[in-house]
Enzyme design. Structure first.
Site, PDB file in Angstrom:
ATOM      1  N   ASN A  12       0.884  -1.172   0.000  1.00 16.09           N
ATOM      2  CA  ASN A  12       0.000   0.000   0.000  1.00 16.09           C
ATOM      3  C   ASN A  12       0.915   1.212   0.000  1.00 16.09           C
ATOM      4  OD1 ASN A  12      -1.788   2.036   0.494  1.00 16.09           O
ATOM      5  ND2 ASN A  12      -2.320   1.404   2.580  1.00 16.09           N
ATOM      6  N   TRP A  13       1.046   1.799  -1.171  1.00 15.91           N
ATOM      7  CA  TRP A  13       2.038   2.876  -1.308  1.00 15.91           C
ATOM      8  C   TRP A  13       1.587   4.192  -0.680  1.00 15.91           C
ATOM      9  CZ3 TRP A  13       4.595   2.629  -6.856  1.00 15.91           C
ATOM     10  CH2 TRP A  13       5.264   1.395  -6.992  1.00 15.91           C
ATOM     11  N   LYS A  14       0.293   4.309  -0.413  1.00 12.19           N
ATOM     12  CA  LYS A  14      -0.254   5.551   0.184  1.00 12.19           C
ATOM     13  C   LYS A  14       0.062   6.747  -0.713  1.00 12.19           C
ATOM     14  CE  LYS A  14      -0.031   3.260   4.580  1.00 12.19           C
ATOM     15  NZ  LYS A  14       0.036   3.332   6.019  1.00 12.19           N
ATOM     16  N   HIS A  97      -9.501   1.641   4.503  1.00 15.05           N
ATOM     17  CA  HIS A  97      -8.231   1.782   5.229  1.00 15.05           C
ATOM     18  C   HIS A  97      -8.424   2.741   6.411  1.00 15.05           C
ATOM     19  CE1 HIS A  97      -4.123   2.797   6.232  1.00 15.05           C
ATOM     20  NE2 HIS A  97      -3.795   1.654   5.674  1.00 15.05           N
ATOM     21  N   GLU A  99      -6.670   5.031   7.521  1.00 15.51           N
ATOM     22  CA  GLU A  99      -6.356   6.441   7.245  1.00 15.51           C
ATOM     23  C   GLU A  99      -7.539   7.126   6.561  1.00 15.51           C
ATOM     24  OE1 GLU A  99      -2.613   5.663   5.333  1.00 15.51           O
ATOM     25  OE2 GLU A  99      -1.805   5.078   7.285  1.00 15.51           O
ATOM     26  N   GLU A 169      -5.823  -4.687  10.334  1.00 15.08           N
ATOM     27  CA  GLU A 169      -4.766  -3.707  10.583  1.00 15.08           C
ATOM     28  C   GLU A 169      -5.049  -2.930  11.862  1.00 15.08           C
ATOM     29  OE1 GLU A 169      -2.561  -2.672   6.724  1.00 15.08           O
ATOM     30  OE2 GLU A 169      -4.233  -1.307   6.899  1.00 15.08           O
ATOM     31  N   GLY A 175       2.276   2.202  10.633  1.00 13.48           N
ATOM     32  CA  GLY A 175       3.265   3.267  10.469  1.00 13.48           C
ATOM     33  C   GLY A 175       3.953   3.660  11.763  1.00 13.48           C
ATOM     34  N   SER A 215       3.064  -2.275  10.226  1.00 17.58           N
ATOM     35  CA  SER A 215       4.510  -2.371  10.458  1.00 17.58           C
ATOM     36  C   SER A 215       5.083  -3.758  10.185  1.00 17.58           C
ATOM     37  CB  SER A 215       4.869  -1.907  11.883  1.00 17.58           C
ATOM     38  OG  SER A 215       4.478  -0.567  12.063  1.00 17.58           O
ATOM     39  N   GLY A 236       2.719  -1.162   4.223  1.00 21.64           N
ATOM     40  CA  GLY A 236       2.866   0.245   3.868  1.00 21.64           C
ATOM     41  C   GLY A 236       4.328   0.597   3.670  1.00 21.64           C
ATOM     42  N   GLY A 237       4.938   1.151   4.715  1.00 22.67           N
ATOM     43  CA  GLY A 237       6.310   1.658   4.631  1.00 22.67           C
ATOM     44  C   GLY A 237       7.288   0.721   3.948  1.00 22.67           C
TER      45      GLY A 237
HETATM   46  P1  PGA Z   1       2.672   0.150   7.565  1.00 21.54           P
HETATM   47  O1  PGA Z   1       1.252   0.415   6.863  1.00 21.54           O
HETATM   48  O2  PGA Z   1       3.181  -1.152   7.028  1.00 21.54           O
HETATM   49  O3  PGA Z   1       3.511   1.337   7.181  1.00 21.54           O
HETATM   50  O4  PGA Z   1       2.416   0.082   9.037  1.00 21.54           O
HETATM   51  C1  PGA Z   1       0.349  -0.637   6.670  1.00 21.54           C
HETATM   52  C2  PGA Z   1      -0.912  -0.105   6.045  1.00 21.54           C
HETATM   53  O5  PGA Z   1      -1.342   0.994   6.392  1.00 21.54           O
HETATM   54  O6  PGA Z   1      -1.509  -0.776   5.168  1.00 21.54           O
END
Ligand code: PGA
Length: 255
Positions: A12-14, A97, A99, A169, A175, A215, A236-237
């Site tokens: 998930n590149w955001k 998600h 966010e 999640e 994050g 994470s 994500g990251g």
């Molecule tokens: P993260 O993000 O791996 O940076 O914690 C995961 C996500 O939001 O899908």
């Protein structure tokens, strides 16, 4: 993980990467994951979809968007519909998600509307659910997650359910560098599976891919992915670095 189910690693590149950076990152990832035994998806910003589709053509990497609107068209400034995504060949979409829920007013009901619209357009959905730290500390994680799942899947037929992946999640792990323990991740993924069995049936529950996200990285991936009810990861990251992402893909291929 379980032999019956598909193991799926999704990035998930955001809000990261320009189209040019998308091409470059995918060109770095591609040769590192050619032998993967799991499914691989990259979910990218709308503006990067074309570049991602081009760069992954003929490879084992599928492309997804990070959201979609529930109407097909109309006066919804700044939104993108599921039919617009499918028209360019996008296969997956992330919905719900945390966010989106936290920063953009997404509710369980709007998540449900987006899920239905995406499925109607033949897209495959990565549906995200998860609790805040306060909710975990209050001891209401199970009730909350099962309610999120039930509302999001309202009106989804058995046949369409096969195009859904659920990603657990925990919001406090996204994050933050704080990962749920393997036991915590497995317990909630098992609870989600139980909820699916209650809503539909045990066979569909057994066949559903349920990911952990929050994470996940090259170091902790193996421990999380070897849990019996964890069938992959939403990352994500660590999905923005070819070496990290491919290490997670390769860890998933070995479990
Ligand atoms: P993260 O993000 O791996 O940076 O914690 C995961 C996500 O939001 O899908």
């Amino acid at each position: 993980m379980n032999q019956l189910r598909k193991i799926v690693i999704a990035g998930n590149w955001k809000m990261n990467q320009t189209p040019a950076q998308t091409t470059q990152l995918l060109n770095e990832i591609k040769p590192l994951v050619t032998d993967a035994c799991c499914d691989i998806i990259v979910c990218v910003p709308y503006i990067d979809l074309h570049a991602a589709l081009q760069a992954t053509e003929g490879t084992n990497i599928r492309v997804g968007a990070e959201n979609c609107h529930w109407e097909q068209r109309g006066a919804f400034t700044g939104e993108i519909s599921a039919s617009m995504l499918s028209s360019i060949g996008v296969e997956y979409v992330i919905i719900g998600h945390s966010e989106r829920r936290t920063y953009f007013g997404e509710t369980d009901i709007t998540v449900q509307k987006r899920v239905r619209a995406a499925l109607d357009e033949k897209l495959k959905v990565i549906l995200c659910v998860g609790e805040y730290l306060e909710q975990r500390e209050q001891g209401i994680t199970e009730e909350l997650i099962s309610m999120q799942v039930k509302i999001a899947l309202g009106g989804v037929s058995e046949e369409k359910l096969e195009r859904i992946i659920i990603a657990y999640e925990p919001v406090w792990a996204i994050g933050t560098g704080k990962t749920a323990t393997a036991e915590q991740a497995n317990a909630v993924c098992a609870l989600i599976r139980h909820t699916i069995a209650e809503l539909y049936n045990q066979n569909l529950a057994n066949a559903m891919t349920i990911q952990y996200g929050g994470s996940m990285n090259a170091k902790n991936a193996r421990e999380l992915l070897t849990q019996p009810d964890v069938d992959g990861g939403l990352i994500g990251g660590a999905s923005l670095k070819a070496s990290e992402f491919s290490a997670i893909v390769n860890a998933a291929s070995q479990v």
